[in-house]
Design a protein around this motif. Sequence first.
Motif, PDB file in Angstrom:
ATOM      1  N   UNK A  55      45.403  57.308  43.649  1.00 60.45           N
ATOM      2  CA  UNK A  55      46.568  57.260  42.764  1.00 60.45           C
ATOM      3  C   UNK A  55      46.250  57.817  41.376  1.00 60.45           C
ATOM      4  N   UNK A  56      47.092  58.709  40.888  1.00 56.64           N
ATOM      5  CA  UNK A  56      46.848  59.388  39.615  1.00 56.64           C
ATOM      6  C   UNK A  56      47.784  58.941  38.502  1.00 56.64           C
ATOM      7  N   UNK A  57      49.056  58.706  38.846  1.00 55.01           N
ATOM      8  CA  UNK A  57      50.032  58.407  37.803  1.00 55.01           C
ATOM      9  C   UNK A  57      51.299  57.846  38.440  1.00 55.01           C
ATOM     10  N   UNK A  58      51.930  56.878  37.771  1.00 57.47           N
ATOM     11  CA  UNK A  58      53.251  56.398  38.171  1.00 57.47           C
ATOM     12  C   UNK A  58      54.228  57.018  37.186  1.00 57.47           C
ATOM     13  N   UNK A  59      55.285  57.640  37.712  1.00 58.28           N
ATOM     14  CA  UNK A  59      56.246  58.268  36.816  1.00 58.28           C
ATOM     15  C   UNK A  59      57.652  58.105  37.334  1.00 58.28           C
ATOM     16  N   UNK A  60      58.601  58.197  36.418  1.00 54.62           N
ATOM     17  CA  UNK A  60      60.009  58.100  36.759  1.00 54.62           C
ATOM     18  C   UNK A  60      60.580  59.507  36.709  1.00 54.62           C
ATOM     19  N   UNK A  61      61.102  59.971  37.835  1.00 53.55           N
ATOM     20  CA  UNK A  61      61.694  61.307  37.880  1.00 53.55           C
ATOM     21  C   UNK A  61      62.920  61.281  38.762  1.00 53.55           C
ATOM     22  N   UNK A  62      63.951  61.960  38.324  1.00 49.22           N
ATOM     23  CA  UNK A  62      65.096  62.215  39.180  1.00 49.22           C
ATOM     24  C   UNK A  62      65.684  60.920  39.740  1.00 49.22           C
ATOM     25  N   UNK A  63      65.687  59.840  38.954  1.00 50.94           N
ATOM     26  CA  UNK A  63      66.272  58.578  39.391  1.00 50.94           C
ATOM     27  C   UNK A  63      65.393  57.730  40.288  1.00 50.94           C
ATOM     28  N   UNK A  64      64.120  58.087  40.436  1.00 46.53           N
ATOM     29  CA  UNK A  64      63.197  57.334  41.279  1.00 46.53           C
ATOM     30  C   UNK A  64      61.905  57.065  40.520  1.00 46.53           C
ATOM     31  N   UNK A  65      61.224  55.997  40.918  1.00 45.05           N
ATOM     32  CA  UNK A  65      59.866  55.776  40.429  1.00 45.05           C
ATOM     33  C   UNK A  65      58.947  56.308  41.518  1.00 45.05           C
ATOM     34  N   UNK A  66      58.012  57.153  41.131  1.00 43.86           N
ATOM     35  CA  UNK A  66      57.155  57.839  42.106  1.00 43.86           C
ATOM     36  C   UNK A  66      55.688  57.662  41.755  1.00 43.86           C
ATOM     37  N   UNK A  67      54.868  57.844  42.759  1.00 47.63           N
ATOM     38  CA  UNK A  67      53.424  57.828  42.601  1.00 47.63           C
ATOM     39  C   UNK A  67      52.915  59.245  42.814  1.00 47.63           C
ATOM     40  N   UNK A  68      52.177  59.750  41.833  1.00 43.64           N
ATOM     41  CA  UNK A  68      51.479  61.025  41.970  1.00 43.64           C
ATOM     42  C   UNK A  68      50.089  60.681  42.469  1.00 43.64           C
ATOM     43  N   UNK A  69      49.674  61.266  43.601  1.00 41.37           N
ATOM     44  CA  UNK A  69      48.382  60.896  44.198  1.00 41.37           C
ATOM     45  C   UNK A  69      47.780  62.071  44.959  1.00 41.37           C
ATOM     46  N   UNK A  70      46.433  62.046  45.086  1.00 38.82           N
ATOM     47  CA  UNK A  70      45.735  62.974  45.971  1.00 38.82           C
ATOM     48  C   UNK A  70      45.751  62.383  47.368  1.00 38.82           C
ATOM     49  N   UNK A  71      46.045  63.226  48.358  1.00 41.32           N
ATOM     50  CA  UNK A  71      45.919  62.820  49.757  1.00 41.32           C
ATOM     51  C   UNK A  71      45.627  64.081  50.563  1.00 41.32           C
TER      52      UNK A  71
END
Length: 177
Positions: A55-71
């Motif tokens: 997990x790299x970052x939690x962010x709010x975009x486009x009306x959603x809360x998202x997780x930016x992650x390496x996979x």
Amino acid sequence: GTSIDRATSLLVKKQKGKAIAYMVALQQCIEQERKVVINYLKEADKPEEDMEVSPLQILQTDGYIRLLAFHGGEVKLYHLNKLRKVVQIGRKFKRPPQEELDGLFRNSFRSWLGTEEHKVKLVLSKSVTNRLKPTQLLYSQKLIENADGTAILEATVNSLGEIAGWVISRGEGVKVL
């Protein structure tokens, strides 16, 4: 309410009490550079189970809360409301510099990742122009106002799908040149 309020409301509606537990676990792992195992409901009938992600970052975009992650060697975005399990594991990873992460979204509205570059030119109605004037939507944007209150928006985007969705959501207030 704000888009963050809507995003939080959606997350809590979908995840109930797990929403805060998942966010806390993910944030701890982000700060400690530790991997997590997640189950993710990408599509209603196709759960992705026991995926190990960094997990790299939690962010709010486009009306959603998202997780930016390496996979799997790639950087991906996951909707937090589609998580079905988050388990912290001890395995460490090396987090890239923040500037590198920010660069992933340089030509995006922060909801689509990609390295494509498409130059777009749009005509904005007076009402759309007035709503956008105080905002920097894209890193590369140039907003050229016309005497009649309309404007030309020029920018580089990383996804034609993302910009097309944005144009359509504005209705008749935006024309593509």
